[in-house]
Design an enzyme around this catalytic site. Structure first.
Site, PDB file in Angstrom:
ATOM      1  N   GLU A 147      37.671  30.491  73.039  1.00 49.15           N
ATOM      2  CA  GLU A 147      36.545  30.037  73.848  1.00 49.15           C
ATOM      3  C   GLU A 147      36.091  28.667  73.367  1.00 49.15           C
ATOM      4  O   GLU A 147      35.934  28.452  72.180  1.00 49.15           O
ATOM      5  CB  GLU A 147      35.403  31.059  73.722  1.00 49.15           C
ATOM      6  CG  GLU A 147      34.275  30.810  74.661  1.00 49.15           C
ATOM      7  CD  GLU A 147      34.778  30.547  76.071  1.00 49.15           C
ATOM      8  OE1 GLU A 147      35.326  31.450  76.691  1.00 49.15           O
ATOM      9  OE2 GLU A 147      34.644  29.400  76.546  1.00 49.15           O
ATOM     10  N   LYS A 202      42.168  26.156  68.498  1.00 42.05           N
ATOM     11  CA  LYS A 202      40.728  26.452  68.470  1.00 42.05           C
ATOM     12  C   LYS A 202      40.110  25.899  67.181  1.00 42.05           C
ATOM     13  O   LYS A 202      39.084  25.201  67.215  1.00 42.05           O
ATOM     14  CB  LYS A 202      40.514  27.964  68.579  1.00 42.05           C
ATOM     15  CG  LYS A 202      39.094  28.420  68.340  1.00 42.05           C
ATOM     16  CD  LYS A 202      38.131  27.898  69.389  1.00 42.05           C
ATOM     17  CE  LYS A 202      36.704  28.057  68.929  1.00 42.05           C
ATOM     18  NZ  LYS A 202      35.724  27.536  69.856  1.00 42.05           N
ATOM     19  N   CYS A 258      29.897  28.057  64.072  1.00 39.75           N
ATOM     20  CA  CYS A 258      31.344  27.834  64.206  1.00 39.75           C
ATOM     21  C   CYS A 258      31.931  26.714  63.356  1.00 39.75           C
ATOM     22  O   CYS A 258      32.948  26.907  62.687  1.00 39.75           O
ATOM     23  CB  CYS A 258      31.653  27.552  65.668  1.00 39.75           C
ATOM     24  SG  CYS A 258      31.088  28.874  66.718  1.00 39.75           S
TER      25      CYS A 258
HETATM   26  C1  UGA Z   1      30.772  24.238  69.198  1.00 39.38           C
HETATM   27  C2  UGA Z   1      31.796  23.470  70.056  1.00 39.38           C
HETATM   28  O1  UGA Z   1      31.192  22.320  70.630  1.00 39.38           O
HETATM   29  C3  UGA Z   1      32.323  24.368  71.187  1.00 39.38           C
HETATM   30  O2  UGA Z   1      33.355  23.692  71.903  1.00 39.38           O
HETATM   31  C4  UGA Z   1      32.904  25.644  70.570  1.00 39.38           C
HETATM   32  O3  UGA Z   1      33.385  26.527  71.575  1.00 39.38           O
HETATM   33  C5  UGA Z   1      31.812  26.335  69.769  1.00 39.38           C
HETATM   34  O4  UGA Z   1      31.356  25.455  68.718  1.00 39.38           O
HETATM   35  C6  UGA Z   1      32.383  27.590  69.180  1.00 39.38           C
HETATM   36  O5  UGA Z   1      33.400  27.517  68.458  1.00 39.38           O
HETATM   37  O6  UGA Z   1      31.886  28.672  69.480  1.00 39.38           O
HETATM   38  P1  UGA Z   1      28.192  24.817  69.424  1.00 39.38           P
HETATM   39  O7  UGA Z   1      28.296  25.130  67.976  1.00 39.38           O
HETATM   40  O8  UGA Z   1      27.558  25.792  70.337  1.00 39.38           O
HETATM   41  O9  UGA Z   1      29.665  24.535  70.016  1.00 39.38           O
HETATM   42  O10 UGA Z   1      27.364  23.475  69.610  1.00 39.38           O
HETATM   43  P2  UGA Z   1      27.689  21.892  69.541  1.00 39.38           P
HETATM   44  O11 UGA Z   1      27.144  21.269  70.754  1.00 39.38           O
HETATM   45  O12 UGA Z   1      29.107  21.633  69.244  1.00 39.38           O
HETATM   46  O13 UGA Z   1      26.791  21.422  68.322  1.00 39.38           O
HETATM   47  C7  UGA Z   1      27.078  21.821  66.991  1.00 39.38           C
HETATM   48  C8  UGA Z   1      26.197  21.066  66.030  1.00 39.38           C
HETATM   49  O14 UGA Z   1      26.548  19.694  65.979  1.00 39.38           O
HETATM   50  C9  UGA Z   1      24.694  21.090  66.392  1.00 39.38           C
HETATM   51  O15 UGA Z   1      23.940  21.289  65.216  1.00 39.38           O
HETATM   52  C10 UGA Z   1      24.452  19.725  66.982  1.00 39.38           C
HETATM   53  O16 UGA Z   1      23.122  19.285  66.841  1.00 39.38           O
HETATM   54  C11 UGA Z   1      25.399  18.881  66.167  1.00 39.38           C
HETATM   55  N1  UGA Z   1      25.804  17.633  66.842  1.00 39.38           N
HETATM   56  C12 UGA Z   1      26.520  17.692  68.012  1.00 39.38           C
HETATM   57  C13 UGA Z   1      25.457  16.427  66.286  1.00 39.38           C
HETATM   58  O17 UGA Z   1      24.806  16.360  65.229  1.00 39.38           O
HETATM   59  N2  UGA Z   1      25.853  15.284  66.932  1.00 39.38           N
HETATM   60  C14 UGA Z   1      26.577  15.297  68.083  1.00 39.38           C
HETATM   61  O18 UGA Z   1      26.896  14.187  68.599  1.00 39.38           O
HETATM   62  C15 UGA Z   1      26.911  16.538  68.638  1.00 39.38           C
END
Ligand code: UGA
Length: 451
Positions: A147, A202, A258
């Site tokens: 996913e 993944k 994750c």
């Molecule tokens: C992440 C991946 O983006 C998904 O593709 C994946 O399916 C998912 O893990 C998973 O393996 O289940 P998620 O953890 O829900 O999704 O959220 P993200 O949007 O990736 O953010 C993760 C962290 O990175 C957050 O703390 C966010 O604030 C941080 N982040 C994200 C940043 O600090 N800078 C960014 O530019 C983007």
């Protein structure tokens, strides 16, 4: 599965779990209080629940009837034993496989949905095939279908994914899963690989995303000491189509269940195969992330004259990102614990995370600061209104990028805080150039022109 059910009204979906409380909550009439907050989810549940999506605790009945079973259980990092702290704890995956092996009838396609260490499909296959009872009348195919949705945008990610990955070695089973997705996803977005490429893709996708965040966060520290602005740098490099503009937002470090787990799985896998340089490379992505969180905390202490005792600090945001109530691995946890450790009183606000979850996360999860005398509930309060959290405080720390924090009336704030007052903006939320004129100090992560 809600999105599957919506797009495939001709197929019956059953979500089963041994946790009765959880299933009861998913069946609750009050759709505003589902166990997971995800924009758009309750609207879909309203349409599909009890139409072709059922939530139940009757595992055996569901397994018996199923043509296809998605294993979607937790795979957290193992806490003790071989590989502790790095590889995933597979006890729940294994117990699912054993139960399916025993109960399933006829031919069943078993799909790995949980994120798993590479080669777990082999473990699942071994367990399924070891079934003694009725081995002649039952058979299995194992597929990997990782996913890629992100929390907060789960529904749109599922409705229109960049790609769907189906890994396997049984063409019939792969076609069966492909045909389900074809109900709403065009064929060109469906990718087929072998099982191991799918499992590794993944982990690699998450590792690459996390690596971008650690890269830009490392640059944020250089910006602060050189006078550069990390958002300007991110914008400038992101215009290069080879680099691209996404995932270049610096912040207090990545959280969520994750990224860290998946990178540590890669580290473990690399070490297992003697690839120590590879392991070190990926471990450094996690190390920069931990360092970024520590760095934010240290800046706060230094700006507040090295002393947080008898000081009130408002914390805005506890979720690991906006639009979710998930706090797992949120940078807020380490930062808050370190601030409490300094003797600060914390007044915490979050848009979706409740007081109970914040307390449980801070006090019941294992802590390296367990002997800390300040780490108790009397040094903390939860405020449902963020202006109340900030009132009479010495500083405010913006940790989650909730939209409402972008529109804080700082003039109003300036009248009710203790001076000298500091704003620590770790998410580049504040665009107001007038802050200094209000008699407020501001530190913005990665903004060397301001600090
Ligand atoms: C992440 C991946 O983006 C998904 O593709 C994946 O399916 C998912 O893990 C998973 O393996 O289940 P998620 O953890 O829900 O999704 O959220 P993200 O949007 O990736 O953010 C993760 C962290 O990175 C957050 O703390 C966010 O604030 C941080 N982040 C994200 C940043 O600090 N800078 C960014 O530019 C983007």
């Amino acid at each position: 599965m809600a999105v599957f059910a919506k797009n495939c009204p001709h197929i019956e979906f059953e979500v089963v779990d041994i946790n009765k409380e959880r299933i009861r909550a998913w069946n609750s009439k009050d759709l505003s209080n589902l166990p997971v907050f995800e924009p758009g989810l309750s609207e879909i549940i309203k349409i599909v629940r009890d139409r072709n999506l059922i939530f139940s605790t009757d595992l055996n009945n569901s397994i018996r009837k199923a043509d296809m079973i998605f294993i979607s259980v937790n795979t957290p990092i193992k806490k003790t034993g071989l590989g502790a702290g790095e590889t995933s704890d597979l006890r729940w995956v294994e117990s699912c496989a054993r139960q399916i092996s025993e109960i399933a009838e006829n031919h069943t396609i078993v799909v790995e949905k949980s994120t798993l260490p590479v080669k777990t499909a082999q473990t699942i296959k071994d367990i399924l095939l070891s079934s003694e009872s009725g081995i002649k009348t039952k058979s299995f195919s194992v597929l990997s279908n990782p996913e890629f949705l992100a929390e907060g945008t789960a529904i749109s990610d599922l409705e229109a994914p960049d790609r769907v990955l189906i890994g396997g070695d049984d063409k019939h089973a792969m076609k069966a899963l492909n045909d389900i997705y074809l109900n709403w996803i065009p064929q060109e977005k469906l990718i087929f690989t072998n099982l191991w490429s799918s499992e590794l893709s993944k982990l690699t996708a998450n590792a690459f995303l996390a690596q971008r965040i650690s890269s830009i966060n490392s640059i944020s520290a250089i910006c602060e000491v050189t006078g550069a602005d990390v958002n300007e740098v991110a914008n400038a490099i992101g215009k290069d189509s080879r680099i691209g503009s996404k995932f270049l937002q610096s912040g207090p470090g990545f959280g969520g269940s994750c990224f860290k787990k998946d990178i540590l799985n890669l580290v473990y896998l690399s070490k297992y195969f003697g690839l120590n340089e590879v392991a070190n490379y990926w471990r450094s992505v996690v190390e920069i992330n931990t360092w970024q969180q520590t760095r934010v905390y240290e800046v706060i202490v230094k700006k507040l004259y090295g002393n947080l005792a008898n000081k009130k600090i408002a914390i805005l945001g506890f979720a690991f990102k906006k639009n979710t109530n998930d706090t797992r691995e949120s940078p807020s946890i380490a930062i808050c614990k370190n601030l409490l450790n300094e003797g600060a009183f914390l007044s915490i606000h979050d848009v979706k995370v409740t007081k109970e979850i914040i307390e449980n996360t801070l006090f019941e999860s294992p802590s390296t600061l367990d002997k800390n005398v300040y780490l108790n509930k009397s040094n903390l309060e939860f405020q449902p209104n963020f202006y109340d959290a900030i009132k009479n405080s010495d500083a405010v720390v913006l940790l989650t990028e909730w939209e409402v924090y972008k529109n804080i009336d700082w003039e109003c704030v300036s009248k009710n805080v203790r001076k000298p007052f500091w704003i620590f903006d770790t998410r580049s939320l504040i665009k107001d150039k007038n802050i200094h004129n209000l008699g407020l100090n501001i530190w913005q992560l990665g903004n060397g022109s301001l600090n």
